[in-house]
Design an enzyme around this catalytic site. Structure first.
Site, short mmCIF file in Angstrom:
data_model
loop_
_atom_site.label_atom_id
_atom_site.label_comp_id
_atom_site.label_asym_id
_atom_site.label_seq_id
_atom_site.Cartn_x
_atom_site.Cartn_y
_atom_site.Cartn_z
N LYS A 43 -36.07 50.95 -16.70
CA LYS A 43 -35.06 50.71 -15.66
C LYS A 43 -34.16 49.53 -16.04
O LYS A 43 -34.51 48.74 -16.92
CB LYS A 43 -35.76 50.43 -14.33
CG LYS A 43 -36.69 49.22 -14.39
CD LYS A 43 -37.51 49.07 -13.12
CE LYS A 43 -38.50 47.93 -13.26
NZ LYS A 43 -39.30 47.74 -12.05
N TYR A 273 -15.66 21.57 -16.63
CA TYR A 273 -15.25 21.45 -15.22
C TYR A 273 -16.01 20.32 -14.55
O TYR A 273 -17.22 20.18 -14.73
CB TYR A 273 -15.51 22.77 -14.48
CG TYR A 273 -14.55 23.86 -14.87
CD1 TYR A 273 -13.22 23.82 -14.45
CD2 TYR A 273 -14.97 24.92 -15.67
CE1 TYR A 273 -12.33 24.81 -14.82
CE2 TYR A 273 -14.08 25.92 -16.03
CZ TYR A 273 -12.77 25.87 -15.60
OH TYR A 273 -11.88 26.84 -15.96
C1 LIG Z 1 -40.57 47.38 -12.61
C2 LIG Z 1 -41.82 48.09 -12.26
C3 LIG Z 1 -42.93 48.02 -13.10
C4 LIG Z 1 -42.99 47.15 -14.33
O1 LIG Z 1 -43.28 45.82 -13.99
P1 LIG Z 1 -43.39 44.67 -15.10
O2 LIG Z 1 -43.81 43.49 -14.33
O3 LIG Z 1 -42.04 44.54 -15.69
O4 LIG Z 1 -44.40 45.13 -16.10
C5 LIG Z 1 -44.02 48.80 -12.78
N1 LIG Z 1 -44.03 49.58 -11.67
C6 LIG Z 1 -42.97 49.65 -10.84
C7 LIG Z 1 -43.05 50.53 -9.64
C8 LIG Z 1 -41.84 48.90 -11.09
O5 LIG Z 1 -40.81 48.96 -10.25
#
Ligand SMILES: *Cc1c(COP(=O)(O)O)cnc(C)c1O
Length: 390
Positions: A43, A273
């Protein structure tokens, strides 16, 4: 070395070490143990590193079988995987807004449901299209953002089976931990207990139906908990972020920028800045071709942020601008225009980890990686890790 990556490395960029990525994945798979399959989370564009190049590397690492499936959070991410040629399972873990279900079905994605209303809509789509559609069910054991309540599984479980009927394939059931990366694992153990209590309330699979796969572990829980499940869902560890106090992944991403300009400045010269910094004596400053418009957090400079130049740490001075960041190069006399500065990653014996940057900024590695901007080309290496030098 003169090749296409030279052009990509002209200003600021992200080096992505695909071999390190694969090694991190194999370590997670081994930690999960035989009989447990891996669903790498890709993702948010594979945590900012570029899903289009990341998923083929992950699939290759797990050849010949490949991953059980890939995890995304949004419809568009699943559609992109299809366009890029991934034909395996895609699970969309975040709840889909109702208007996206039709496209999810068309792309052959498996949504995760947290309410019976959406599940009914999915079943209607299956009836309309004449295809059995897959889905997963989330059980809320304390995360509170999605999932059906663990304590009411007896009631909704029967209803899920009834709605699914012959229209849907119930592929899996999962929960998500809120604190698996914290030193105290007691809340995670309690969530696991609630999950199992929910599972025993569910109606058994019908004869001949595939077994519903169970899963709960993110990166941290995979390493630290060893709960018995069918799948694990690692994300951050694959991409080089720490997953809890005791797990050290290999670095995968390095954030680099050219020194665009080196100047000798007299005492009293101010920078940035607000002119928050003034040279206390004659100093040598370097203007790096990277700023917060590239995802370098603006608050890093005032939180003791550093860069590596010729293998040495140099301090950021003044405020980070949208497009440039100034460092004090007085301690590195050989630094010159065009040299590479490393904001995250290794240069010689020194290393700035993504977790170091995150903790300086009061955030987590996830936010730093996913914040890396589109102005930064991702430069992929499959050979031995590349250093800061050309
Ligand atoms: C993002 C996510 C993961 C992965 O989590 P990490 O901490 O990056 O390993 C696993 N399960 C779900 C449902 C997620 O949304």
């Amino acid at each position: 070395m003169l090749n296409s990556s030279t052009a990509l490395r002209s200003r600021a960029w992200v080096d992505v070490d695909l071999q390190a990525l694969k090694r991190n994945l194999l370590r997670v798979r081994d930690a999960a143990g035989a009989g447990t399959s891996v669903v790498p989370m890709v993702k948010a564009d594979a945590y900012g590193l570029g899903a289009a190049r990341i998923w083929p590397a992950l699939a290759e690492a797990l050849a010949p079988d490949g991953p059980w499936g890939l995890g995304v959070a949004a419809l568009v991410e699943g559609e992109a995987l299809r366009r890029d040629g991934w034909t395996g399972r895609v699970v969309v873990f975040s709840p889909l807004p109702p208007g996206e279900l039709t496209r999810a079905a068309a792309a052959g994605l498996a949504p995760c449901f947290s309410d019976l209303h959406a599940l009914r809509a999915w079943a209607e789509l299956a009836a309309e299209t004449g295809r059995r559609l897959p889905f997963q069910l989330e059980v809320d054991t304390g995360m509170g953002r999605a999932g059906l309540p663990w304590s009411e599984a007896a009631a909704w479980g029967a209803e899920v089976v009834r709605i699914g009927g012959d229209l849907l394939v119930w592929e899996g059931c999962y929960t998500h931990f809120h604190s698996a990366d914290e030193p105290d694992l007691a809340p995670t153990v309690e969530q696991w207990r609630r999950f199992r209590e929910a599972l025993v309330q569910l109606p058994p699979e019908e004869n001949g139906a595939p077994r519903r796969l169970l899963h709960c572990a993110n990166s941290a829980a995979t390493w630290r908990c060893g709960f018995d499940a069918d799948l694990v869902r690692p994300g951050i560890f694959l991409y080089g972020g720490r997953a809890g106090p005791d797990t050290e992944p290999e670095a995968v991403a390095a954030l680099r920028a050219r020194i665009a300009l080196v100047r000798e400045v007299p005492p009293g010269t101010t920078v940035g800045y607000g002119a928050t910094y003034a040279a206390s004596g004659p100093e040598r400053w370097g203007t790096l071709a990277i700023g917060y418009g590239d995802g370098l957090p603006r608050r890093l400079a005032t939180a003791g942020g550093e860069a590596l130049v010729h293998g040495r740490r140099v301090p950021m001075i003044g405020r980070i601008s949208m497009d440039v960041t100034v460092v004090d190069l007085t301690g590195v006399p050989e630094a010159a225009d065009g040299d590479v500065a490393t904001l995250i990653g290794r240069d010689g014996a020194e290393e700035i980890t993504v977790d170091e940057v995150a903790s300086r900024c009061g955030t987590i590695s996830y936010e730093i990686l996913t914040g890396l901007g589109t102005r930064l080309p991702r430069v992929y290496s499959t050979g031995p890790a590349r250093g800061a030098a050309d």
